[in-house]
Motif scaffolding. Structure first.
Motif, PDB file in Angstrom:
ATOM      1  N   PRO A   1       0.824  -1.213   0.000  1.00  0.00           N
ATOM      2  CA  PRO A   1       0.000   0.000   0.000  1.00  0.00           C
ATOM      3  C   PRO A   1       0.856   1.260   0.000  1.00  0.00           C
ATOM      4  O   PRO A   1       1.939   1.290   0.576  1.00  0.00           O
ATOM      5  CB  PRO A   1      -0.811  -0.125   1.297  1.00  0.00           C
ATOM      6  N   ASP A   2       0.370   2.294  -0.654  1.00  0.00           N
ATOM      7  CA  ASP A   2       1.019   3.607  -0.686  1.00  0.00           C
ATOM      8  C   ASP A   2       2.466   3.524  -1.174  1.00  0.00           C
ATOM      9  O   ASP A   2       3.392   3.999  -0.508  1.00  0.00           O
ATOM     10  CB  ASP A   2       0.986   4.265   0.704  1.00  0.00           C
TER      11      ASP A   2
ATOM     12  N   SER B   1      -5.667  10.836  -4.710  1.00  0.00           N
ATOM     13  CA  SER B   1      -6.562   9.700  -4.512  1.00  0.00           C
ATOM     14  C   SER B   1      -7.883  10.200  -3.948  1.00  0.00           C
ATOM     15  O   SER B   1      -7.903  11.090  -3.085  1.00  0.00           O
ATOM     16  CB  SER B   1      -5.935   8.688  -3.557  1.00  0.00           C
TER      17      SER B   1
ATOM     18  N   CYS C   1     -10.155   4.459   1.306  1.00  0.00           N
ATOM     19  CA  CYS C   1      -9.284   3.406   0.769  1.00  0.00           C
ATOM     20  C   CYS C   1     -10.013   2.067   0.672  1.00  0.00           C
ATOM     21  O   CYS C   1      -9.634   1.222  -0.138  1.00  0.00           O
ATOM     22  CB  CYS C   1      -8.018   3.278   1.599  1.00  0.00           C
ATOM     23  N   TRP C   2     -11.064   1.866   1.486  1.00  0.00           N
ATOM     24  CA  TRP C   2     -11.793   0.589   1.412  1.00  0.00           C
ATOM     25  C   TRP C   2     -12.857   0.587   0.312  1.00  0.00           C
ATOM     26  O   TRP C   2     -13.441  -0.445   0.021  1.00  0.00           O
ATOM     27  CB  TRP C   2     -12.440   0.258   2.759  1.00  0.00           C
TER      28      TRP C   2
ATOM     29  N   TYR D   1     -12.149   3.414  -5.325  1.00  0.00           N
ATOM     30  CA  TYR D   1     -11.047   4.327  -5.008  1.00  0.00           C
ATOM     31  C   TYR D   1     -10.271   4.577  -6.301  1.00  0.00           C
ATOM     32  O   TYR D   1      -9.916   3.650  -7.019  1.00  0.00           O
ATOM     33  CB  TYR D   1     -10.172   3.625  -3.979  1.00  0.00           C
TER      34      TYR D   1
ATOM     35  N   GLY E   1      -9.766  -0.522  -6.523  1.00  0.00           N
ATOM     36  CA  GLY E   1      -9.114   0.330  -5.521  1.00  0.00           C
ATOM     37  C   GLY E   1      -7.808   0.934  -5.988  1.00  0.00           C
ATOM     38  O   GLY E   1      -6.834   0.994  -5.234  1.00  0.00           O
TER      39      GLY E   1
ATOM     40  N   HIS F   1      -3.291   5.979  -4.584  1.00  0.00           N
ATOM     41  CA  HIS F   1      -2.062   6.386  -3.894  1.00  0.00           C
ATOM     42  C   HIS F   1      -0.815   6.017  -4.699  1.00  0.00           C
ATOM     43  O   HIS F   1      -0.144   5.034  -4.438  1.00  0.00           O
ATOM     44  CB  HIS F   1      -1.982   5.801  -2.497  1.00  0.00           C
TER      45      HIS F   1
ATOM     46  N   CYS G   1      -9.916  -2.194   3.037  1.00  0.00           N
ATOM     47  CA  CYS G   1      -8.671  -1.455   2.839  1.00  0.00           C
ATOM     48  C   CYS G   1      -7.503  -2.399   3.115  1.00  0.00           C
ATOM     49  O   CYS G   1      -6.586  -2.098   3.874  1.00  0.00           O
ATOM     50  CB  CYS G   1      -8.639  -0.243   3.771  1.00  0.00           C
TER      51      CYS G   1
ATOM     52  N   ARG H   1      -3.823  -4.684  -0.666  1.00  0.00           N
ATOM     53  CA  ARG H   1      -3.367  -3.711  -1.661  1.00  0.00           C
ATOM     54  C   ARG H   1      -1.933  -4.036  -2.082  1.00  0.00           C
ATOM     55  O   ARG H   1      -1.007  -3.942  -1.282  1.00  0.00           O
ATOM     56  CB  ARG H   1      -3.458  -2.292  -1.094  1.00  0.00           C
TER      57      ARG H   1
END
Length: 344
Positions: free
Chosen positions: A43-44, A233, A237-238, A242, A279, A282, A308, A311
């Motif tokens: 993630p991110d 974004s 996030c969930w 997204y 999703g 980011h 979330c 990812r």
């Protein structure tokens, strides 16, 4: 003809025969390919390119880890180095999110989001900074430069330079949820007091998914015709939808004037049910090793599950529209083999 003359004729015939024999055609090297994800848990994601290497990081939640590689498409094979672990108590003691590594004024800086373990939540969430004077961010000593003096609590801090001035972008908790704010920087860890402005709020339906009103993860991108672009974004996030939105400021405009910025009315990068990608958000941007290609690095999910979680970090090449804005296309499926960045 004597024996010596006969041997000479046979030898010359052999040489000529070899000389006119067609040569085997050169075989072109096979095109190297890769498939997503770059990391299963990513993630991110954030990528910085410096000195012939790529430095990659993503949210782990519990520390800041860097991966160093010459080929970003192979980051899953790179060694991991934990460069910072949060203190047991204090304002930056838990929920370590969205680290970004920047090379500024000959030093390394890590911007990250954190919360106070004793009082977790949005109102105690802020962006913090670490500094490293070493040549390689996976070595050397990281010094805690403390909390960035933003006007509001918030997350997802990033930095860009324009017209000789450095700016700080972040997602600020204002009103129902979060907005995008910008401020000039005095130092890599401090903002100019009283100059922070809000440049975008969640006003469109696709910015209000998952029961929230959220703009986050703002990233600067230089347009091909001199304009300033911020890719951000949208929604929670969930939320399975997204996605990425875009702000544009014309060439020569003042980034600190909210009127300079125009918001795209539709997402510029969004999930694809056909390709099994959900999703999408980011992100960051990087170049191929030879500097000829532009790549977007982002996270996405393989399931529309309203979570979330799950990812993974992914990347794909993007092109440009005639007006100088990016054309990201559709997120590619995990099964699609992509040509590796040129120069890898």
């Amino acid at each position: 003809m004597n024996v010596c003359s006969l041997l000479r004729v046979v030898f010359l015939s052999a040489v000529l025969a070899v000389g006119v024999r067609p040569r085997a055609s050169a075989q072109a090297p096979p095109v190297r390919t890769f498939t997503n994800p770059l990391r299963d848990e990513g993630p991110d994601p954030w990528v910085t390119q410096h000195g012939g290497f790529y430095y990659y990081t993503n949210t782990t939640g519990k520390n800041i880890t860097l991966w160093k590689t010459k080929a970003v498409s192979e980051v899953h094979e790179a060694p991991a180095t934990i460069v910072w672990t949060p203190p047991a108590t204090g304002p930056n003691s838990t929920q370590i999110w969205a680290p970004e590594l920047h090379r500024l004024d000959g030093k390394w800086y890590l911007y990250y989001t954190a919360t106070d373990k004793a009082n977790p939540g949005d109102q105690s969430r802020h962006v913090f900074v670490l500094e490293n004077a070493g040549a390689d961010p996976t070595t050397g000593t990281w010094v805690d430069r403390g909390q960035v003096n933003t006007r509001y609590p918030g997350l997802d801090g990033s930095v860009f330079q324009q017209g000789g001035q450095r700016y700080f972008l972040y997602s600020a908790y204002v009103g129902p949820q979060s907005v995008l704010a910008i401020a000039p920087m005095q130092t890599p860890w401090a903002l100019a007091a009283g100059k922070e402005v809000i440049i975008a709020q969640p006003t469109l339906a696709w910015e209000k998914g998952g029961g929230r009103q959220i703009l986050e993860g703002p990233e600067f991108l230089a347009g091909q015709q001199g304009q300033l672009l911020v890719i951000y974004s949208a929604s929670a996030c969930w939320d399975d939808n997204y996605c990425l939105g875009m702000l544009t400021a014309p060439k020569g405009s003042d980034p600190l004037n909210p009127a300079s910025w125009t918001k795209a009315t539709a997402p510029v990068f969004q999930p694809s049910a056909k390709n099994g990608v959900w999703g999408t958000g980011h992100n960051c941007f990087t170049k191929s090793p030879d500097g000829r290609q532009d790549w977007i690095v982002y996270h996405a999910k393989a399931a529309a599950d309203g979570k979330c979680e799950g990812r993974s970090a992914r990347m794909q090449r993007f092109s440009w529209n005639a007006d100088g804005t990016p054309r990201f296309g559709e997120p590619v499926p995990l099964t699609e083999r992509q040509p590796a960045p040129s120069g890898e």
